[in-house]
Design an enzyme around this catalytic site. Structure first.
Site, PDB file in Angstrom:
ATOM      1  N   SER A 107      -0.366  16.176   8.417  1.00  0.00           N
ATOM      2  CA  SER A 107      -1.453  15.565   7.663  1.00  0.00           C
ATOM      3  C   SER A 107      -2.802  16.099   8.148  1.00  0.00           C
ATOM      4  O   SER A 107      -2.919  16.593   9.273  1.00  0.00           O
ATOM      5  CB  SER A 107      -1.397  14.052   7.779  1.00  0.00           C
ATOM      6  N   TYR A 130       0.796  -1.224   0.000  1.00  0.00           N
ATOM      7  CA  TYR A 130       0.000   0.000   0.000  1.00  0.00           C
ATOM      8  C   TYR A 130       0.836   1.284   0.000  1.00  0.00           C
ATOM      9  O   TYR A 130       1.793   1.418   0.765  1.00  0.00           O
ATOM     10  CB  TYR A 130      -0.899   0.019   1.245  1.00  0.00           C
ATOM     11  N   ASP A 152       2.672  17.640  -2.674  1.00  0.00           N
ATOM     12  CA  ASP A 152       3.173  16.882  -1.517  1.00  0.00           C
ATOM     13  C   ASP A 152       4.659  17.069  -1.217  1.00  0.00           C
ATOM     14  O   ASP A 152       5.036  17.124  -0.060  1.00  0.00           O
ATOM     15  CB  ASP A 152       2.878  15.386  -1.732  1.00  0.00           C
ATOM     16  N   LYS A 154       7.575   8.696  -0.258  1.00  0.00           N
ATOM     17  CA  LYS A 154       8.108   9.085   1.055  1.00  0.00           C
ATOM     18  C   LYS A 154       9.506   8.507   1.290  1.00  0.00           C
ATOM     19  O   LYS A 154      10.349   9.146   1.900  1.00  0.00           O
ATOM     20  CB  LYS A 154       7.169   8.633   2.168  1.00  0.00           C
TER      21      LYS A 154
HETATM   22  O1  SAT Z   1       0.821   6.521   1.694  1.00  0.00           O
HETATM   23  S1  SAT Z   1       1.615   7.753   1.457  1.00  0.00           S
HETATM   24  O2  SAT Z   1       2.805   7.731   2.303  1.00  0.00           O
HETATM   25  O3  SAT Z   1       1.993   7.867   0.076  1.00  0.00           O
HETATM   26  C1  SAT Z   1       0.666   9.095   1.847  1.00  0.00           C
HETATM   27  C2  SAT Z   1       0.729   9.416   3.283  1.00  0.00           C
HETATM   28  O4  SAT Z   1       0.422   8.556   4.122  1.00  0.00           O
HETATM   29  O5  SAT Z   1       1.092  10.544   3.625  1.00  0.00           O
HETATM   30 MN    MN Z   2       2.320  13.743   2.354  1.00  0.00          MN
END
Ligand code: SAT
Ligand code: MN
Length: 600
Positions: free
Chosen positions: A263, A212, A288, A221
């Protein structure tokens, strides 16, 4: 193999020997390849094609119920020493972790195809861009990487015979026995076998057990923030969890702004905001991540290393983010949303009632009247090409990046923190970033409702090294150029409430009023008053939106001395965590703020 890059070949051979896939596929980034990934997933019954008339080229994936989000407690910074990872990261000894993970990786791709994905974070060939190679056994990952990054043969060409790349190894951690298939289920490993690991000294990523989002799309990330923050420290630039927007005034003057929020503060919404101030225009560069480097003229230039949006679906509507809604009308991947009877999407907060019975994200029938659980998972996502956003800025892929005039920090702060506040100087701005955070609204983790969860620079889960050293790195940026060339730094707070809990500020498009003030501080047009906490607009410098009284405005634009004295205590506690890595400049800022407040 389609490369003469020896190190890459060697690495792929090594991983092949370890993971023992049935087949190897080198990704070329073509539409045919994307279509094939979707076809495999639909055949595997964990993906459903959507209504071709209503949502052409779209598909919904249903993940396993145990694999629905990033897993921070299984995310590791395996630096050589614990001290290098710092107090905000999970640390394990790299040798020990590699041993554990090699055992898991052994034979983990049996019965599956191993995909080798050459990808570029940033426009291919940009001096600011970086190349990664992700090895994965997940067609879902390949398809998402097609949208979120630049994938394909062109990347291998740029890499040449000896170019640098970040090796990113990923497996869903579910080998198949002879003749076995996934039985219609999204493959993944149990939680205690999931590892999202970073080896900062080697600039390497190893992820196992989750399919995921940020656990598996390793460009995002893992590479663009955790590993890139380490590279940026070593090379003197910034890899940040920031949106990038282009703001144009009625005269056609342009300023570029970046913003970092924890977030659930509406970063994607701000990146695509439709201004309520007549004549002003917001366009999107990124929603982002921002990579910023000094240009030859001494200014900071930012690129968006990504090529798509991986946004939270629930709460996204024509009202909250019309431009995001317009971006996902076609060629998009949905994950864990609910489906209508005619195979369109639905989620909580989409802005209209479900048109009838739904299939919820777990595959069960769902009706509004009798429902006890949400139809879409709260972390359901859309993956959409950035190019489909109606307000994407024409220069969003400019390899030079865009020159940044202002940096915003923020958080959800119902009390104390004003609507907007400009830092006195660069170091004071770093101070502001270092104390960013949101107030806890629901009992979460080990924190009490009403306390502030500090999320410095919105980088808490994303900084690949000691956060105290990261602050130092930010402070050091000042010495690399002339002061007047650095972006100005602001703290914004759209989330102030009255004592009785009513919102003081309408937010969304009305935030353009604050952006206008920020813009005009950069051009020198806007007045400000100097206060103990920084420069603030005069009470009438920002036009009031409908429903906001002069009184409300005053509440949002004055210094709440008692609140700030409490804030000082909370900041001291927060700073205590960083030990002797905390730069003395920040302690000096804190002391100076205290002194100014006491004098006020
Ligand atoms: O799942 S991601 O890391 O791409 C998005 C998030 O959780 O900030
Ligand atoms: Mn983010």
């Amino acid at each position: 193999m389609s490369t003469k890059h020896q190190k890459l070949q060697q690495w792929v051979n090594e991983i092949t020997d370890m993971c023992q896939p049935d087949a190897i596929h080198w990704c070329d980034g073509t539409q045919a390849e994307y279509d094939e990934m979707i076809r495999i997933s639909i055949n595997g019954k964990y993906a459903t094609p959507l209504n071709e008339q209503k949502r052409p080229g779209c598909v919904n994936f249903n993940s396993d119920v145990t694999d629905v989000a990033r897993v921070e407690n299984r995310t590791y910074i395996a630096a050589k020493t614990k001290d290098a990872a710092g107090p905000t990261n999970n640390w394990i000894d790299p040798d020990e972790l590699k041993k554990t993970m090699k055992n898991l990786y052994k034979g983990c791709m049996k019965g599956r195809t191993m995909y080798v994905i050459p990808f570029s974070m940033g426009p291919i060939g940009s001096k600011i861009a970086k190349i990664g190679i992700e090895i994965t056994d997940s067609p879902y990952v390949v398809a998402n990487m097609h949208i979120m990054t630049r994938v394909g043969t062109k990347v291998l060409e740029i890499l040449g015979d000896d170019g640098e790349f970040v090796p990113c190894l990923h497996s869903v951690g579910k080998p198949l026995a002879e003749g076995e298939n996934d039985g219609g289920k999204w493959p993944c490993a149990p939680l205690d076998k999931k590892y999202i690991s970073h080896f900062p000294e080697e600039r390497t990523i190893w992820s196992y057990g989750s399919g995921y989002g940020g656990n598996a799309l390793l460009g995002k990330k893992c590479l663009a923030l955790r590993i890139a923050s380490v590279i940026a420290r070593d090379e003197g630039w910034l890899a940040e969890h920031m949106l990038i927007l282009k703001l144009t005034n009625p005269q056609g003057v342009v300023k570029y702004i970046t913003a970092a929020f924890p977030s659930a503060c509406g970063k994607t919404n701000l990146a695509m905001l439709v201004p309520t101030v007549p004549g002003w225009k917001v366009e999107t560069i990124g929603d982002d991540i921002a990579w910023m480097k000094f240009g030859e003229d001494g200014r900071l230039y930012a690129i968006n290393p990504e090529a798509g949006f991986f946004g939270v679906a629930p709460g996204t509507s024509d009202e909250s983010n019309k431009m995001a809604m317009a971006s996902i009308t076609k060629n998009s991947i949905f994950t864990n949303v609910a489906l209508t009877e005619d195979k369109d999407i639905w989620w909580e907060g989409i802005g209209y009632e479900p048109p009838g019975k739904l299939i919820d994200w777990t595959g069960n029938e769902w009706e509004m009247e009798t429902a006890t659980k949400p139809a879409a998972h709260p972390n359901a996502r859309f993956t959409a090409p950035a190019s489909q956003c109606p307000v994407i800025a024409p220069e969003w892929e400019d390899p030079k990046g865009v020159p940044i005039s202002a940096i915003l920090f923020g958080g959800r702060r119902p009390s104390t923190i004003p609507l907007v506040n400009q830092s006195r100087n660069w170091i004071h701005g770093v101070f502001m970033g270092s104390v960013a955070g949101s107030e806890i609204t629901a009992a979460a983790l080990d924190l009490k409702v009403g306390t502030v969860r500090r999320d410095p620079f919105a980088m808490l889960p994303f900084c690949g090294y000691h956060m105290g050293d990261y602050f130092k790195h930010w402070i050091g940026m000042e010495k690399k150029t002339d002061t007047d060339k650095l972006p100005k730094i602001f703290f914004v707070n759209w989330f102030r409430k009255t004592e009785s809990g009513k919102w003081l500020w309408p937010g969304y498009g009305e935030n353009s009023r604050v952006l206008k003030w920020v813009f005009e501080r950069c051009t020198g047009e806007a007045e400000a008053v100097e206060t103990p906490i920084g420069f603030m607009p005069t009470v009438d410098a920002i036009d009031r939106p409908e429903g906001v009284t002069a009184e409300d405005m005053k509440a949002m634009l004055s210094v709440d001395k008692d609140g700030w004295i409490k804030e000082l205590h909370s900041i001291k506690e927060h700073y205590g965590k960083f030990g002797d890595h905390l730069p003395k400049e920040l302690l000096e800022e804190l002391a100076a703020l205290e002194e100014r407040l006491n004098k006020a």
